[in-house]
Design a protein around this motif. Structure first.
Motif, mmCIF file in Angstrom:
data_model
loop_
_atom_site.group_PDB
_atom_site.id
_atom_site.type_symbol
_atom_site.label_atom_id
_atom_site.label_comp_id
_atom_site.label_asym_id
_atom_site.label_seq_id
_atom_site.Cartn_x
_atom_site.Cartn_y
_atom_site.Cartn_z
ATOM 1 N N TRP A 181 0.846 -1.201 0.000
ATOM 2 C CA TRP A 181 0.000 0.000 0.000
ATOM 3 C C TRP A 181 0.881 1.251 0.000
ATOM 4 O O TRP A 181 0.721 2.165 0.798
ATOM 5 C CB TRP A 181 -0.961 -0.004 1.187
ATOM 6 N N SER A 182 1.831 1.277 -0.943
ATOM 7 C CA SER A 182 2.896 2.277 -0.906
ATOM 8 C C SER A 182 2.465 3.666 -1.356
ATOM 9 O O SER A 182 2.864 4.667 -0.771
ATOM 10 C CB SER A 182 4.072 1.797 -1.757
ATOM 11 N N PHE A 183 1.687 3.750 -2.436
ATOM 12 C CA PHE A 183 1.230 5.061 -2.909
ATOM 13 C C PHE A 183 0.017 4.848 -3.797
ATOM 14 O O PHE A 183 -0.289 3.722 -4.209
ATOM 15 C CB PHE A 183 2.330 5.832 -3.648
ATOM 16 N N GLY A 184 -0.670 5.942 -4.087
ATOM 17 C CA GLY A 184 -1.921 5.817 -4.823
ATOM 18 C C GLY A 184 -2.060 6.825 -5.935
ATOM 19 O O GLY A 184 -1.092 7.420 -6.408
ATOM 20 N N ALA A 185 -3.313 7.044 -6.328
ATOM 21 C CA ALA A 185 -3.605 7.872 -7.491
ATOM 22 C C ALA A 185 -3.178 9.321 -7.296
ATOM 23 O O ALA A 185 -2.674 9.962 -8.225
ATOM 24 C CB ALA A 185 -5.098 7.797 -7.801
ATOM 25 N N GLU A 186 -3.377 9.863 -6.108
ATOM 26 C CA GLU A 186 -3.055 11.275 -5.894
ATOM 27 C C GLU A 186 -1.561 11.534 -6.048
ATOM 28 O O GLU A 186 -1.151 12.560 -6.610
ATOM 29 C CB GLU A 186 -3.548 11.722 -4.518
ATOM 30 N N ALA A 235 1.051 -10.700 -3.950
ATOM 31 C CA ALA A 235 0.984 -9.744 -2.838
ATOM 32 C C ALA A 235 0.895 -8.295 -3.294
ATOM 33 O O ALA A 235 1.241 -7.390 -2.535
ATOM 34 C CB ALA A 235 2.203 -9.924 -1.929
ATOM 35 N N VAL A 236 0.404 -8.058 -4.513
ATOM 36 C CA VAL A 236 0.396 -6.673 -5.007
ATOM 37 C C VAL A 236 -0.989 -6.028 -5.006
ATOM 38 O O VAL A 236 -1.112 -4.852 -5.323
ATOM 39 C CB VAL A 236 1.006 -6.572 -6.422
ATOM 40 N N HIS A 237 -2.037 -6.767 -4.658
ATOM 41 C CA HIS A 237 -3.375 -6.194 -4.462
ATOM 42 C C HIS A 237 -3.874 -5.448 -5.698
ATOM 43 O O HIS A 237 -4.238 -4.267 -5.632
ATOM 44 C CB HIS A 237 -3.377 -5.261 -3.246
ATOM 45 N N ASN A 238 -3.925 -6.149 -6.826
ATOM 46 C CA ASN A 238 -4.385 -5.524 -8.072
ATOM 47 C C ASN A 238 -5.752 -4.861 -7.934
ATOM 48 O O ASN A 238 -6.005 -3.812 -8.533
ATOM 49 C CB ASN A 238 -4.462 -6.573 -9.184
ATOM 50 N N ASN A 239 -6.638 -5.484 -7.160
ATOM 51 C CA ASN A 239 -8.019 -5.002 -7.065
ATOM 52 C C ASN A 239 -8.239 -3.993 -5.949
ATOM 53 O O ASN A 239 -9.369 -3.570 -5.713
ATOM 54 C CB ASN A 239 -8.969 -6.185 -6.883
ATOM 55 N N ALA A 265 -8.453 1.770 -0.516
ATOM 56 C CA ALA A 265 -7.416 1.871 -1.546
ATOM 57 C C ALA A 265 -7.973 1.442 -2.899
ATOM 58 O O ALA A 265 -8.582 0.373 -3.032
ATOM 59 C CB ALA A 265 -6.212 1.004 -1.181
ATOM 60 N N LEU A 266 -7.763 2.262 -3.914
ATOM 61 C CA LEU A 266 -8.242 1.955 -5.256
ATOM 62 C C LEU A 266 -7.488 0.776 -5.855
ATOM 63 O O LEU A 266 -6.300 0.569 -5.583
ATOM 64 C CB LEU A 266 -8.058 3.167 -6.172
ATOM 65 N N GLY A 267 -8.165 0.014 -6.711
ATOM 66 C CA GLY A 267 -7.495 -0.988 -7.517
ATOM 67 C C GLY A 267 -6.684 -0.319 -8.614
ATOM 68 O O GLY A 267 -6.814 0.879 -8.890
ATOM 69 N N LEU A 268 -5.838 -1.113 -9.280
ATOM 70 C CA LEU A 268 -4.924 -0.535 -10.264
ATOM 71 C C LEU A 268 -5.655 0.031 -11.473
ATOM 72 O O LEU A 268 -5.253 1.065 -12.016
ATOM 73 C CB LEU A 268 -3.896 -1.579 -10.692
ATOM 74 N N GLU A 269 -6.732 -0.623 -11.908
ATOM 75 C CA GLU A 269 -7.497 -0.052 -13.023
ATOM 76 C C GLU A 269 -8.160 1.263 -12.627
ATOM 77 O O GLU A 269 -8.229 2.205 -13.424
ATOM 78 C CB GLU A 269 -8.549 -1.038 -13.521
ATOM 79 N N ALA A 270 -8.650 1.348 -11.405
ATOM 80 C CA ALA A 270 -9.276 2.591 -10.945
ATOM 81 C C ALA A 270 -8.241 3.710 -10.842
ATOM 82 O O ALA A 270 -8.536 4.876 -11.146
ATOM 83 C CB ALA A 270 -9.963 2.366 -9.600
ATOM 84 N N ILE A 271 -7.024 3.371 -10.415
ATOM 85 C CA ILE A 271 -5.943 4.363 -10.402
ATOM 86 C C ILE A 271 -5.680 4.855 -11.821
ATOM 87 O O ILE A 271 -5.512 6.059 -12.064
ATOM 88 C CB ILE A 271 -4.671 3.758 -9.783
ATOM 89 N N TRP A 272 -5.642 3.919 -12.763
ATOM 90 C CA TRP A 272 -5.419 4.275 -14.171
ATOM 91 C C TRP A 272 -6.492 5.253 -14.651
ATOM 92 O O TRP A 272 -6.185 6.291 -15.255
ATOM 93 C CB TRP A 272 -5.424 2.995 -14.996
ATOM 94 N N ASP A 273 -7.756 4.947 -14.368
ATOM 95 C CA ASP A 273 -8.834 5.837 -14.795
ATOM 96 C C ASP A 273 -8.739 7.205 -14.117
ATOM 97 O O ASP A 273 -9.038 8.234 -14.736
ATOM 98 C CB ASP A 273 -10.194 5.198 -14.513
#
Length: 301
Positions: free
Chosen positions: A121-126, A145-149, A154-162
């Motif tokens: 949970w290192s960093f996110g969209a912001e 262990a990377v929590h794609n969803n 915490a947002l999933g990786l696709e949500a971060i992309w969007d």
């Protein structure tokens, strides 16, 4: 133009993998890949030492997982097609640390891609929205262990992309296996073959492959193959390679992650109307595999 399948995130005994570089490269060659990046932590493996594996059907692209941190946050950024080892960078802020490592990769003429934001949970969209000069982001990583969803708040990786695309970032989503474990296969191990990219290029050349990755001329996949992606001013068309009696569903996604339409048809078609900030697509098959088509940015963006 042809399609070339490859993986840009893989480990060997040179860092925390369980197999030597030769065995790792051989696995990918024997399993239908056209190119591979050996991306050990803060280690650059010279492809020349594996020249006996390289031929007209398979190449190695030099790379490194530049591995740094800020306080409790891991900052892992792959540098691909780099010409020298990149020393991990630190800064007084998390965003600054990410940016300095992106810049260090650019300084040696490499292409950065930011790895697994949700690892630890290192960093996110912001935070990612403040990073400049990076065009590639992992939206799927095969490590357990990377929590794609995502999870919790915490947002999933696709949500971060969007989130990034909606705010005007021109960034493309890659899938990788992040393989460490070639000797032991299982759900709790990071095994090869779980995610890859397929790049459209004129030839199997490292510079062209990486350039086309940064231009979004590829799709990412966990198991769905595409025959073609056609884009015009008015239309996005996806031709799916039929596998047995599998069924398919394609979702076209726009700003804010909104589903604009979905269809079971093959080819899957979306008519571009102009007001969309971007349109991307995900193809799902009945076996649970996916392919991600890169965003088309409309004239209004």
């Amino acid at each position: 133009m042809a399609w070339f399948k490859g993986n840009t995130h893989t480990h060997t005994l040179e860092s925390d993998g369980d197999s030597p570089p030769e065995e790792v490269a051989t696995w990918y060659k024997e399993n239908g890949y056209d190119f591979l990046v050996l991306s050990d932590h803060n280690v650059l493996t010279n492809p020349a030492i594996l020249s006996h594996i390289v031929d007209e059907t398979f190449i190695l692209i030099p790379g490194e997982e530049v591995t740094s941190s800020f306080e409790d946050s891991s900052v892992h950024i792959n540098g691909i097609n780099i010409n020298t080892l990149v020393i991990p960078q630190t800064a007084e802020t998390l965003v600054g640390t990410i940016q300095k490592n992106v810049d260090a990769i650019r300084e040696v003429e490499g292409a950065p891609h930011i790895n697994h934001p949700n690892f630890g949970w290192s960093f996110g969209a912001e935070e990612l929205a403040q990073v400049e000069n990076n065009r590639l982001l992992e939206i799927y990583n095969g490590h357990p262990a990377v929590h794609n969803n995502g999870g919790g708040d915490a947002l999933g990786l696709e949500a971060i992309w969007d989130y990034l695309l909606t705010r005007g970032k021109r960034i493309y989503g890659i899938a990788v296996d992040d393989a460490h474990d070639f000797q032991t296969i299982g759900r709790d191990h990071s095994n090869p073959g779980r995610g890859w990219v397929t790049v459209r290029a004129r030839s199997l050349d490292a510079y062209e492959i990486v350039t086309h990755l940064e231009e979004g001329l590829f799709y990412a996949s966990t198991g769905v193959d595409l025959d073609d992606i056609r884009v015009s001013d008015r239309r996005l068309e996806i031709r799916i390679r039929q596998r047995g009696n599998f069924k398919y569903l394609t979702r076209f996604i726009g700003a804010g992650g909104k589903v604009l339409s979905e269809t079971p048809e093959n080819p899957a078609v979306f008519e571009l109307r102009g007001p969309e900030v971007y349109v991307r697509a995900v193809v799902y098959d009945s076996g649970g595999w996916r392919a991600w088509v890169q965003p088309v940015f409309t004239a209004s963006n």
